[in-house]
Write an enzyme that holds these catalytic residues in place. Structure first.
Site, PDB file in Angstrom:
ATOM      1  N   LYS A   1      47.144  57.798  42.482  1.00 31.28           N
ATOM      2  CA  LYS A   1      46.941  58.004  41.030  1.00 31.28           C
ATOM      3  C   LYS A   1      47.260  59.447  40.639  1.00 31.28           C
ATOM      4  CE  LYS A   1      42.541  56.857  41.128  1.00 31.28           C
ATOM      5  NZ  LYS A   1      42.366  56.558  42.562  1.00 31.28           N
TER       6      LYS A   1
ATOM      7  N   ARG B   1      39.338  67.469  50.887  1.00 33.72           N
ATOM      8  CA  ARG B   1      38.275  67.136  49.940  1.00 33.72           C
ATOM      9  C   ARG B   1      37.037  66.724  50.713  1.00 33.72           C
ATOM     10  NH1 ARG B   1      40.418  63.418  45.108  1.00 33.72           N
ATOM     11  NH2 ARG B   1      38.586  62.180  45.644  1.00 33.72           N
TER      12      ARG B   1
HETATM   13  P1  AP5 Z   1      46.388  60.925  45.593  1.00 36.70           P
HETATM   14  O1  AP5 Z   1      47.505  60.982  44.617  1.00 36.70           O
HETATM   15  O2  AP5 Z   1      45.466  62.080  45.703  1.00 36.70           O
HETATM   16  O3  AP5 Z   1      45.574  59.544  45.405  1.00 36.70           O
HETATM   17  P2  AP5 Z   1      44.447  59.153  44.344  1.00 36.70           P
HETATM   18  O4  AP5 Z   1      44.650  57.722  44.001  1.00 36.70           O
HETATM   19  O5  AP5 Z   1      44.417  60.150  43.244  1.00 36.70           O
HETATM   20  O6  AP5 Z   1      43.170  59.249  45.271  1.00 36.70           O
HETATM   21  P3  AP5 Z   1      41.728  59.881  44.983  1.00 36.70           P
HETATM   22  O7  AP5 Z   1      41.075  60.057  46.312  1.00 36.70           O
HETATM   23  O8  AP5 Z   1      41.818  61.085  44.098  1.00 36.70           O
HETATM   24  O9  AP5 Z   1      41.040  58.713  44.199  1.00 36.70           O
HETATM   25  P4  AP5 Z   1      39.547  58.538  43.886  1.00 36.70           P
HETATM   26  O10 AP5 Z   1      39.607  57.531  42.815  1.00 36.70           O
HETATM   27  O11 AP5 Z   1      38.712  58.210  45.059  1.00 36.70           O
HETATM   28  O12 AP5 Z   1      39.044  60.006  43.489  1.00 36.70           O
HETATM   29  P5  AP5 Z   1      38.680  60.719  42.109  1.00 36.70           P
HETATM   30  O13 AP5 Z   1      39.005  62.136  42.253  1.00 36.70           O
HETATM   31  O14 AP5 Z   1      39.216  59.975  40.962  1.00 36.70           O
HETATM   32  O15 AP5 Z   1      47.041  60.646  47.040  1.00 36.70           O
HETATM   33  C1  AP5 Z   1      46.238  60.654  48.205  1.00 36.70           C
HETATM   34  C2  AP5 Z   1      47.038  61.249  49.367  1.00 36.70           C
HETATM   35  O16 AP5 Z   1      48.170  60.417  49.640  1.00 36.70           O
HETATM   36  C3  AP5 Z   1      47.629  62.645  49.087  1.00 36.70           C
HETATM   37  O17 AP5 Z   1      47.624  63.378  50.274  1.00 36.70           O
HETATM   38  C4  AP5 Z   1      49.076  62.366  48.654  1.00 36.70           C
HETATM   39  O18 AP5 Z   1      49.945  63.438  48.986  1.00 36.70           O
HETATM   40  C5  AP5 Z   1      49.405  61.104  49.458  1.00 36.70           C
HETATM   41  N1  AP5 Z   1      50.294  60.183  48.748  1.00 36.70           N
HETATM   42  C6  AP5 Z   1      50.229  59.816  47.442  1.00 36.70           C
HETATM   43  N2  AP5 Z   1      51.193  58.918  47.143  1.00 36.70           N
HETATM   44  C7  AP5 Z   1      51.874  58.705  48.306  1.00 36.70           C
HETATM   45  C8  AP5 Z   1      52.994  57.868  48.652  1.00 36.70           C
HETATM   46  N3  AP5 Z   1      53.573  57.080  47.752  1.00 36.70           N
HETATM   47  N4  AP5 Z   1      53.422  57.881  49.939  1.00 36.70           N
HETATM   48  C9  AP5 Z   1      52.820  58.681  50.870  1.00 36.70           C
HETATM   49  N5  AP5 Z   1      51.777  59.491  50.597  1.00 36.70           N
HETATM   50  C10 AP5 Z   1      51.307  59.508  49.326  1.00 36.70           C
HETATM   51  O19 AP5 Z   1      37.093  60.558  42.077  1.00 36.70           O
HETATM   52  C11 AP5 Z   1      36.277  61.224  43.002  1.00 36.70           C
HETATM   53  C12 AP5 Z   1      34.809  60.935  42.716  1.00 36.70           C
HETATM   54  O20 AP5 Z   1      34.448  61.434  41.406  1.00 36.70           O
HETATM   55  C13 AP5 Z   1      34.418  59.444  42.681  1.00 36.70           C
HETATM   56  O21 AP5 Z   1      34.124  58.948  43.970  1.00 36.70           O
HETATM   57  C14 AP5 Z   1      33.186  59.479  41.751  1.00 36.70           C
HETATM   58  O22 AP5 Z   1      32.063  59.931  42.460  1.00 36.70           O
HETATM   59  C15 AP5 Z   1      33.559  60.546  40.737  1.00 36.70           C
HETATM   60  N6  AP5 Z   1      34.257  59.988  39.566  1.00 36.70           N
HETATM   61  C16 AP5 Z   1      35.528  60.289  39.149  1.00 36.70           C
HETATM   62  N7  AP5 Z   1      35.839  59.609  38.038  1.00 36.70           N
HETATM   63  C17 AP5 Z   1      34.758  58.847  37.727  1.00 36.70           C
HETATM   64  C18 AP5 Z   1      34.477  57.915  36.710  1.00 36.70           C
HETATM   65  N8  AP5 Z   1      35.385  57.605  35.784  1.00 36.70           N
HETATM   66  N9  AP5 Z   1      33.271  57.301  36.712  1.00 36.70           N
HETATM   67  C19 AP5 Z   1      32.332  57.610  37.642  1.00 36.70           C
HETATM   68  N10 AP5 Z   1      32.534  58.483  38.648  1.00 36.70           N
HETATM   69  C20 AP5 Z   1      33.738  59.103  38.693  1.00 36.70           C
HETATM   70 MG    MG Z   2      43.030  61.577  42.531  1.00 35.71          MG
END
Ligand code: AP5
Ligand code: MG
Length: 217
Positions: A15, A162
């Site tokens: 994402k 992270r």
């Molecule tokens: P990356 O692009 O970072 O993936 P992502 O989908 O953004 O993964 P996240 O871990 O950020 O998702 P998440 O939903 O768990 O975390 P968030 O920060 O939203 O890619 C991941 C890795 O893969 C990178 O190393 C990248 O280089 C690699 N990669 C990407 N695409 C690739 C490809 N095509 N091929 C190969 N490699 C690739 O949320 C974190 C926490 O915050 C949650 O757990 C929750 O506690 C809280 N939170 C956030 N938003 C909310 C909400 N709306 N409601 C409640 N709690 C929330």
């Molecule tokens: Mg993310």
């Protein structure tokens, strides 16, 4: 008219990676709730103090807190013309809340991109992720290793992992996605807003596929 997008998918589906590319291409405001919360934790804000425990466990921060954050963000002028949500909404109440906030702003047309990626790939991506605390660039030990060991290629800062990318927390984040976020796929599918994209390929081919399915440009 600039696109108004939501990018949806499990942890590690890409994402953040794709949202950055889309924001750059279409000059959109990138609204990542994960990034907003992590910045609040780092700066010791009340929001960060509220959120930290949930984030460390891989649980979701309460809906009321998140909707307040989004309402504030969307009141900033720059967001009205074009934005991409990354990591929001994550529950049915958040999706319903967003529909009414956008409705109040007269925004009813937007598209939701869902990235489909297998669990094996998700785990590999998350356990290998490195990020730059200074400029936010993303790297991956398996898929996109930095040229210099643990140093950001763009700004030279030391790359970090992270704190929620430990195996145990990843497992919980994937479960939480399935149970609490999965149902919003149907919420948007029933409104004909959902565009599913195979997110398994490398990031540039996934980006090309997204450009093919979105209709607003
Ligand atoms: P990356 O692009 O970072 O993936 P992502 O989908 O953004 O993964 P996240 O871990 O950020 O998702 P998440 O939903 O768990 O975390 P968030 O920060 O939203 O890619 C991941 C890795 O893969 C990178 O190393 C990248 O280089 C690699 N990669 C990407 N695409 C690739 C490809 N095509 N091929 C190969 N490699 C690739 O949320 C974190 C926490 O915050 C949650 O757990 C929750 O506690 C809280 N939170 C956030 N938003 C909310 C909400 N709306 N409601 C409640 N709690 C929330
Ligand atoms: Mg993310």
């Amino acid at each position: 008219m600039k696109p108004k997008l939501i990018i949806l998918g499990p942890p590690g589906s890409g994402k953040g990676t794709q949202a950055r590319l889309l924001a750059e291409k279409f000059n959109l405001v990138h609204i990542s709730t994960g990034d907003i919360l992590r910045a609040a934790v780092d700066s010791g804000k009340v929001l960060g103090q509220e959120a930290k425990g949930y984030m460390d466990r891989g649980e979701l921060v309460p809906d009321g807190v998140m909707l307040k954050v989004i309402r504030e963000k969307l009141s900033e002028d720059e967001t009205a013309s074009g934005f991409i949500f990354d990591g929001f909404p994550r529950t049915i109440p958040q999706a319903e809340g967003l529909t009414s906030i956008l409705g109040e702003m007269g925004i009813n047309i937007y598209e939701v991109i869902k990235l489909k990626v297998s669990d094996d790939t998700l785990i590999k991506r998350l356990t290998g992720r490195l990020f730059c605390p200074k400029c936010g660039a993303l790297f991956n030990l398996s898929f996109k290793p930095p040229k210099e060991d643990r140093l950001c290629e763009h700004c030279g800062a030391e790359l970090k992992r992270r704190s929620d990318d430990s195996e145990e927390v990843i497992k919980n984040r994937l479960e939480v996605y399935r149970h609490r976020t999965g149902p919003i796929e149907d919420f948007y599918r029933l409104q004909y807003k959902l565009k599913e994209v195979d997110g398994e390929g490398d990031s540039s081919s996934v980006f090309e596929m997204i450009l093919e399915v979105i209709t607003i440009s």
